[in-house]
Design a protein around this motif. Structure first.
Motif, short mmCIF file in Angstrom:
data_model
loop_
_atom_site.label_atom_id
_atom_site.label_comp_id
_atom_site.label_asym_id
_atom_site.label_seq_id
_atom_site.Cartn_x
_atom_site.Cartn_y
_atom_site.Cartn_z
N VAL A 1 41.21 29.63 34.33
CA VAL A 1 39.76 29.64 33.72
C VAL A 1 38.93 30.01 34.62
N LEU A 2 38.93 29.20 36.03
CA LEU A 2 38.07 29.19 37.03
C LEU A 2 38.19 30.48 37.63
N GLY A 3 39.16 30.96 37.71
CA GLY A 3 39.81 32.05 38.90
C GLY A 3 39.84 33.11 38.25
N ALA B 1 32.01 29.71 43.47
CA ALA B 1 33.52 29.36 42.93
C ALA B 1 33.65 30.19 41.90
N LEU B 2 33.04 30.44 40.98
CA LEU B 2 33.19 31.34 39.73
C LEU B 2 33.29 32.81 40.29
N ALA B 3 32.55 33.25 41.08
CA ALA B 3 32.35 34.55 41.58
C ALA B 3 33.61 35.05 42.26
N ILE C 1 33.99 22.48 48.49
CA ILE C 1 33.83 23.78 47.83
C ILE C 1 32.86 24.40 49.14
N LEU C 2 31.76 24.12 49.48
CA LEU C 2 30.98 24.64 50.72
C LEU C 2 31.74 24.82 51.80
N ASP C 3 32.59 24.22 52.36
CA ASP C 3 33.46 24.17 53.41
C ASP C 3 34.35 25.30 53.15
N GLY C 4 34.93 25.60 51.97
CA GLY C 4 35.60 26.68 51.72
C GLY C 4 35.08 28.05 51.87
#
Length: 186
Positions: free
Chosen positions: A7-9, A72-74, A91-94
């Protein structure tokens, strides 16, 4: 976990996503933010006598959360490792590791997020509302607002699309240069 990643990816139209997220956040600010300062966007937002809502006003916690979730969604369709963690800091690290956001901006967002959350937690423990004087956390708020503007700007030179475009151009250039060299033309 598989359903979440699917869903998110999935691939999304970035301009539409950016507009939807920005509009949703604006509605939340208008309904939940400090009325006295137009949710932290008015000229008086940094005055000592005005309130700053740590979560809902511009430059606050929810702005950071929205930026992280937007990213993350984009970009998770091309960078599935962004879906590894669910917390904002990692997530920011990623985003930094994938070079989707500049390292300095990631560090600034992480520090602002921790500072804002720390004050919010301290107030919650004292059973106080999540508001401070407008002259508090000014540097953090201005940084969050700057990065928000860069990420959600609708101009063609928009930051995130510019970075991705640059990477694609450089990647294409390197591919062409490599082909010419392998054919003895470079």
């Amino acid at each position: 976990e598989t359903i979440r990643a699917r869903v998110l990816g999935r691939e999304r139209e970035l301009l539409a996503l950016r507009q939807e997220v920005s509009e949703m956040r604006a509605k939340m600010r208008d309904n939940l933010g400090s009325k006295e300062t137009s949710a932290g966007r008015a000229v008086n937002a940094f005055d000592a006598g005005q309130p700053f809502d740590l979560k809902q006003d511009a430059g606050g916690i929810v702005d950071i959360e929205f930026m992280v979730q937007y990213a993350a969604l984009a970009w998770s369709d091309d960078h599935p490792q962004l879906l590894t963690y669910t917390d904002n800091i990692r997530i920011l690290d990623g985003l930094r590791e994938q070079r989707l956001l500049p390292a300095d901006d990631v560090a600034a967002l992480q520090e602002a997020y921790k500072a804002l959350r720390s004050v919010a937690h301290r107030l919650a423990l004292q059973k106080q509302p999540g508001k401070v004087a407008g002259d508090q956390l000014v540097g953090e708020r201005r940084t969050v607002m700057r990065i928000w503007q860069e990420l959600f700007s609708s101009t063609e030179g928009q930051f995130a699309i510019g970075v991705i475009g640059f990477m694609l151009v450089m990647g294409g250039w390197m591919l062409v240069a490599g082909l010419k060299k392998s054919r003895g033309k470079g």
